[in-house]
Write an enzyme that holds these catalytic residues in place. Structure first.
Site, short mmCIF file in Angstrom:
data_model
loop_
_atom_site.label_atom_id
_atom_site.label_comp_id
_atom_site.label_asym_id
_atom_site.label_seq_id
_atom_site.Cartn_x
_atom_site.Cartn_y
_atom_site.Cartn_z
N ASP A 1 51.96 37.60 25.04
CA ASP A 1 53.14 38.50 24.91
C ASP A 1 53.00 39.87 24.35
OD1 ASP A 1 55.35 38.38 24.27
OD2 ASP A 1 55.74 36.90 22.34
N GLU B 1 56.17 37.34 29.10
CA GLU B 1 55.27 37.13 27.84
C GLU B 1 55.12 35.39 29.51
OE1 GLU B 1 56.23 33.48 25.49
OE2 GLU B 1 58.42 34.36 25.76
MG LIG Z 1 57.27 39.08 23.08
#
Ligand SMILES: [Mg+2]
Length: 442
Positions: A54, A148
């Protein structure tokens, strides 16, 4: 550089430095090699393969990258039609600004914040660059949003010459160097806990949740950590006196299903760290590629061709492993002054053969080697499909057919004896010493 140290599974001191990637035991507080405090250490470190990556405060990070004057200022990306915060940088977060907060509230909390409206076109472009780098690690990349994705790195150890944990750490460094933003990574044995882990120590995080600790770790967490338990459902559980996942662990599956229907089944499994979901790669905008950044810029075909060959073999190995093939071959070059050149050629039918990818890439490359100095070379295929129609016997080009058969034989040997059992003429030709593929994924 990264000696393939066989890792004892239950050695809690085994780990590596996330800055110089040196593997080491008996980790002190700092890396024995570079002194960095960013050490990864976990008894299951080299056994886990499911990752969630992420980007950290993605939109804000991209804007800070593009305008260094913003670096140390609180930055909010937002405004726009809905008048809410899209992303707050970490400095703004310290001041209490949160995503989805109304702008007026955010500015009350952080009056000094610089506000920029979102430039989605730019973020999509950067998101694609990060995605492409993920897809160079494994074909099994499942994007969840622009910034992500899940990655299944099982079985990639032989390709990379490194266990997934190190591949992941090296990826995080490469994103910082190549794209100029940071990511956080979570590593576990299932999707649920990989995602939980990546969220754990942002920014620039690297967290590991192993199988042995999963149940104990979850017991201490609030029920809202479970996928699908939002505010409304948490309130339902709260009415039943359930606030922590540990409480769910004491209830049998039948009981949970009686109370909460199909959601009860999910509560039962996830509360115990049981999650069988597999990583499903994005079916549309897909390509499989490999690229490498050179230590010193290269211009000549003599230097570039063996690298192209090694990368073609990497791409081919990934395609074969995933049972897919690509119809368009894409060559990517980055010049000394960071200009990206991509050249592609569509084939008559999809391929998964290193030789066809390489030969096509070679034709594309020959038009670019005009003395320009390059810092990066990449090759890949797009227009992916399953490999059923790939590489039909070529009745016209007898040579190509022979090479395809030879490649099949090489694959068989490599499956048996490992990928360095057979080196082709291009990778180790003409007395040049070319490194084996490990450093190529920089
Ligand atoms: Mg993020």
């Amino acid at each position: 550089m990264f000696a393939a140290m066989p890792a004892p599974v239950n050695d809690p001191n085994h780990g590596f430095c996330r800055d110089c990637l040196t593997q080491q035991r008996d980790l002190a507080k700092r890396c024995i090699q570079c002194g960095s405090p960013r050490l990864a250490r976990h008894p299951e470190l080299y056994r886990l393969h499911l990752a969630h990556i992420d980007c950290d405060a993605f939109y804000a990070a991209v804007e800070k990258r593009d305008n260094p004057e913003l670096k140390d200022k609180p930055l909010i990306i937002g405004g726009g039609k809905r008048g809410v915060v899209s992303t707050a940088c970490y400095i703004a977060r310290i001041n209490g600004v949160r995503s989805a907060m109304p702008m007026f509230k955010a500015l009350e909390a952080c009056p000094d914040a610089v506000v920029i409206s979102p430039n989605m076109e730019k973020y999509v472009k950067v998101g694609r660059e990060v995605r492409a780098m993920m897809q160079a690690l494994t074909p099994l990349v499942e994007p969840l949003s622009i910034d992500e994705a899940f990655l299944d790195l099982s079985g990639t150890e032989r390709l990379h010459g490194l266990p997934p944990a190190l591949v992941l750490a090296r990826f995080a460094l490469a994103v910082e160097k190549e794209i100029g933003i940071t990511v956080s990574a979570g590593l576990s044995y299932c999707k649920f806990l990989a995602k939980v882990a990546s969220d754990f120590r942002k920014p620039r995080g690297f967290s590991v949740i192993g199988e042995a600790e999963a149940v104990g770790f979850l017991a201490e967490q609030p029920v809202t950590l479970i996928w699908g338990v939002g505010k409304a459902f948490a309130a339902v559980l709260e009415r039943d006196g359930i606030r922590m996942i540990g409480q769910l662990q004491t209830l049998e599956r039948n009981e949970l299903m009686r109370r909460y229907g199909t959601m009860g089944d999910r509560l039962f499994h996830l509360s115990r760290g049981m999650d069988q979901r597999v990583v499903l790669p994005d079916q549309d905008a897909k390509s499989v590629s490999a690229e490498t950044t050179f230590d010193t810029d290269l211009a000549s075909a003599a230097d570039l061709v063996p690298i192209l060959r090694a990368l073609s073999e990497k791409v081919s190995a990934r395609l074969k492993k995933a049972g897919i093939a690509g119809r368009t071959v894409v060559l990517k070059l980055k010049t000394q002054d960071f200009k990206i050149r991509t050249r592609n050629r569509q084939l008559g039918d999809p391929t998964r053969l290193a030789d066809r990818i390489f030969q096509t890439g070679l034709q594309l490359l020959s038009k670019e080697t005009d003395g320009t100095k390059f810092r990066l070379l990449g090759i890949g295929v797009s227009d992916l499909s399953d490999d059923a129609r790939a590489d039909p016997p070529d009745l016209v080009d007898v040579q190509a057919r022979k090479r395809a058969m030879a490649e099949g034989a090489i694959d068989t040997l490599r499956d048996k004896f490992g990928r360095h059992a057979v080196e082709t003429g291009y990778t180790f030709g003409k007395g040049r010493s070319v490194h084996p593929p490990e450093p190529l994924d920089d």
